[in-house]
Design a protein around this motif. Sequence first.
Motif, PDB file in Angstrom:
ATOM      1  N   HIS A  42       0.828  -1.204   0.000  1.00 30.47           N
ATOM      2  CA  HIS A  42       0.000   0.000   0.000  1.00 30.47           C
ATOM      3  C   HIS A  42       0.866   1.258   0.000  1.00 30.47           C
ATOM      4  N   LEU A  43       1.881   1.269   0.837  1.00 34.67           N
ATOM      5  CA  LEU A  43       2.761   2.438   0.912  1.00 34.67           C
ATOM      6  C   LEU A  43       3.517   2.644  -0.397  1.00 34.67           C
ATOM      7  N   SER A  44       3.942   1.550  -1.021  1.00 34.22           N
ATOM      8  CA  SER A  44       4.628   1.675  -2.315  1.00 34.22           C
ATOM      9  C   SER A  44       3.694   2.256  -3.369  1.00 34.22           C
ATOM     10  N   ALA A  45       2.458   1.779  -3.402  1.00 35.60           N
ATOM     11  CA  ALA A  45       1.496   2.285  -4.383  1.00 35.60           C
ATOM     12  C   ALA A  45       1.225   3.775  -4.160  1.00 35.60           C
ATOM     13  N   VAL A  46       1.093   4.182  -2.911  1.00 35.56           N
ATOM     14  CA  VAL A  46       0.854   5.604  -2.611  1.00 35.56           C
ATOM     15  C   VAL A  46       2.073   6.437  -3.012  1.00 35.56           C
ATOM     16  N   ARG A  47       3.266   5.948  -2.686  1.00 39.73           N
ATOM     17  CA  ARG A  47       4.489   6.683  -3.031  1.00 39.73           C
ATOM     18  C   ARG A  47       4.630   6.828  -4.545  1.00 39.73           C
ATOM     19  N   ILE A  48       4.355   5.758  -5.279  1.00 38.55           N
ATOM     20  CA  ILE A  48       4.456   5.806  -6.737  1.00 38.55           C
ATOM     21  C   ILE A  48       3.398   6.746  -7.316  1.00 38.55           C
ATOM     22  N   ALA A  49       2.187   6.713  -6.777  1.00 36.89           N
ATOM     23  CA  ALA A  49       1.133   7.630  -7.233  1.00 36.89           C
ATOM     24  C   ALA A  49       1.510   9.071  -6.925  1.00 36.89           C
ATOM     25  N   TRP A  50       2.088   9.291  -5.767  1.00 37.30           N
ATOM     26  CA  TRP A  50       2.499  10.648  -5.360  1.00 37.30           C
ATOM     27  C   TRP A  50       3.508  11.219  -6.355  1.00 37.30           C
ATOM     28  N   ARG A  51       4.337  10.340  -6.922  1.00 35.94           N
ATOM     29  CA  ARG A  51       5.341  10.767  -7.893  1.00 35.94           C
ATOM     30  C   ARG A  51       4.758  10.939  -9.294  1.00 35.94           C
ATOM     31  N   PHE A  76       1.198   2.750 -12.951  1.00 36.25           N
ATOM     32  CA  PHE A  76       1.967   1.748 -12.215  1.00 36.25           C
ATOM     33  C   PHE A  76       1.367   1.526 -10.832  1.00 36.25           C
ATOM     34  N   SER A  77       0.960   2.601 -10.187  1.00 36.74           N
ATOM     35  CA  SER A  77       0.349   2.502  -8.866  1.00 36.74           C
ATOM     36  C   SER A  77      -0.939   1.690  -8.905  1.00 36.74           C
ATOM     37  N   MET A  78      -1.796   1.971  -9.875  1.00 33.93           N
ATOM     38  CA  MET A  78      -3.044   1.227 -10.010  1.00 33.93           C
ATOM     39  C   MET A  78      -2.768  -0.230 -10.376  1.00 33.93           C
ATOM     40  N   GLY A  79      -1.730  -0.473 -11.159  1.00 33.61           N
ATOM     41  CA  GLY A  79      -1.350  -1.835 -11.491  1.00 33.61           C
ATOM     42  C   GLY A  79      -0.971  -2.627 -10.255  1.00 33.61           C
ATOM     43  N   ILE A  80      -0.236  -2.000  -9.353  1.00 33.46           N
ATOM     44  CA  ILE A  80       0.139  -2.656  -8.096  1.00 33.46           C
ATOM     45  C   ILE A  80      -1.115  -3.014  -7.311  1.00 33.46           C
ATOM     46  N   VAL A  81      -2.006  -2.068  -7.178  1.00 35.06           N
ATOM     47  CA  VAL A  81      -3.203  -2.261  -6.362  1.00 35.06           C
ATOM     48  C   VAL A  81      -4.127  -3.320  -6.960  1.00 35.06           C
ATOM     49  N   PHE A  82      -4.443  -3.202  -8.222  1.00 34.10           N
ATOM     50  CA  PHE A  82      -5.394  -4.136  -8.837  1.00 34.10           C
ATOM     51  C   PHE A  82      -4.806  -5.532  -9.011  1.00 34.10           C
ATOM     52  N   ASN A  83      -3.547  -5.613  -9.365  1.00 35.44           N
ATOM     53  CA  ASN A  83      -2.944  -6.933  -9.546  1.00 35.44           C
ATOM     54  C   ASN A  83      -2.819  -7.682  -8.235  1.00 35.44           C
ATOM     55  N   SER A  84      -2.677  -6.970  -7.133  1.00 33.98           N
ATOM     56  CA  SER A  84      -2.663  -7.626  -5.831  1.00 33.98           C
ATOM     57  C   SER A  84      -3.997  -8.324  -5.578  1.00 33.98           C
ATOM     58  N   GLY A  85      -5.079  -7.641  -5.848  1.00 34.34           N
ATOM     59  CA  GLY A  85      -6.403  -8.233  -5.680  1.00 34.34           C
ATOM     60  C   GLY A  85      -6.622  -9.409  -6.619  1.00 34.34           C
ATOM     61  N   LEU A  86      -6.140  -9.296  -7.848  1.00 30.16           N
ATOM     62  CA  LEU A  86      -6.270 -10.388  -8.811  1.00 30.16           C
ATOM     63  C   LEU A  86      -5.472 -11.612  -8.371  1.00 30.16           C
ATOM     64  N   GLN A  87      -4.286 -11.379  -7.822  1.00 36.45           N
ATOM     65  CA  GLN A  87      -3.487 -12.505  -7.331  1.00 36.45           C
ATOM     66  C   GLN A  87      -4.235 -13.270  -6.250  1.00 36.45           C
ATOM     67  N   VAL A  88      -4.828 -12.546  -5.331  1.00 38.93           N
ATOM     68  CA  VAL A  88      -5.572 -13.211  -4.261  1.00 38.93           C
ATOM     69  C   VAL A  88      -6.767 -13.957  -4.836  1.00 38.93           C
ATOM     70  N   ALA A  89      -7.511 -13.299  -5.702  1.00 41.17           N
ATOM     71  CA  ALA A  89      -8.727 -13.908  -6.246  1.00 41.17           C
ATOM     72  C   ALA A  89      -8.433 -15.121  -7.116  1.00 41.17           C
ATOM     73  N   LEU A  90      -7.395 -15.039  -7.934  1.00 38.61           N
ATOM     74  CA  LEU A  90      -7.155 -16.098  -8.908  1.00 38.61           C
ATOM     75  C   LEU A  90      -6.168 -17.168  -8.446  1.00 38.61           C
ATOM     76  N   PHE A  91      -5.228 -16.824  -7.597  1.00 40.98           N
ATOM     77  CA  PHE A  91      -4.217 -17.805  -7.230  1.00 40.98           C
ATOM     78  C   PHE A  91      -4.270 -18.218  -5.770  1.00 40.98           C
ATOM     79  N   ILE A  92      -4.238 -17.264  -4.869  1.00 44.18           N
ATOM     80  CA  ILE A  92      -4.134 -17.581  -3.447  1.00 44.18           C
ATOM     81  C   ILE A  92      -5.342 -18.376  -2.975  1.00 44.18           C
ATOM     82  N   THR A  93      -6.529 -17.981  -3.398  1.00 42.02           N
ATOM     83  CA  THR A  93      -7.734 -18.702  -2.982  1.00 42.02           C
ATOM     84  C   THR A  93      -7.688 -20.144  -3.480  1.00 42.02           C
ATOM     85  N   ALA A  94      -7.351 -20.326  -4.748  1.00 44.00           N
ATOM     86  CA  ALA A  94      -7.258 -21.680  -5.300  1.00 44.00           C
ATOM     87  C   ALA A  94      -6.168 -22.488  -4.607  1.00 44.00           C
TER      88      ALA A  94
END
Length: 144
Positions: A49-58, A63-81
Motif C-alpha cells: 500500500h505504501l509503495s502504491a501511494v508513493r508511486i502515485a504521489w510521484r 503503475f500505482s493502479m497496477g500494483i493495487v489491482f494486480n494484488s487483488g487479482l493474485q488473491v482472487a485467482l491464485f491464493i484462494t485456489a
Amino acid sequence: IVLAVSAVATGVLSEVLVKAIEPTIHDTGIGETFVGLIIVPALGNIAEHLSAVRIAWRGNMEFSMGIVFNSGLQVALFITAAAVLAGTIVGHDVTVVFAPLELAVLGAAAVMAAFVTADGEATWIEGLELVAIYILAALSFWFL
C-alpha cells in the motif's frame, strides 16, 4: 534470493500475527470476519500500500493502479485456489462460501473501482468514495 527470503519471512510473520491476534479476538469480542477481512489484509499488505501511494504521489498512476489491482487479482485467482488445494492435501476441507454482505461489499468495491478507472483519471472525491466503501465495509464486518 532476497525476494524468496522475504516471501518466506512474510509468511512466517503473518502466521505470528494470526496467532498473536487470536487471544485479542476472544478477549474483545471483535468478529473473526472483521479481523480476517480488515485488519490482517491491511497489515499484511502495508508495504504494498505504501509503495502504491508513493508511486502515485510521484505521478505514475498507471503503475500505482497496477500494483493495487494486480494484488487483488493474485488473491482472487491464485491464493484462494492454492488455499483450497492445500487444504485438500493436508486433509482440511476449505470451502469458499461468501455471505450476502461480503458479496455486496465486493460488488460495491468492484463497481466503484471500475468507475474510478474508466476515465483514466482519479480525483480526490473518487479516492474519498473508495475510502468510504472501505470504512463502511469495516463497520459492517465489526460484529460478524
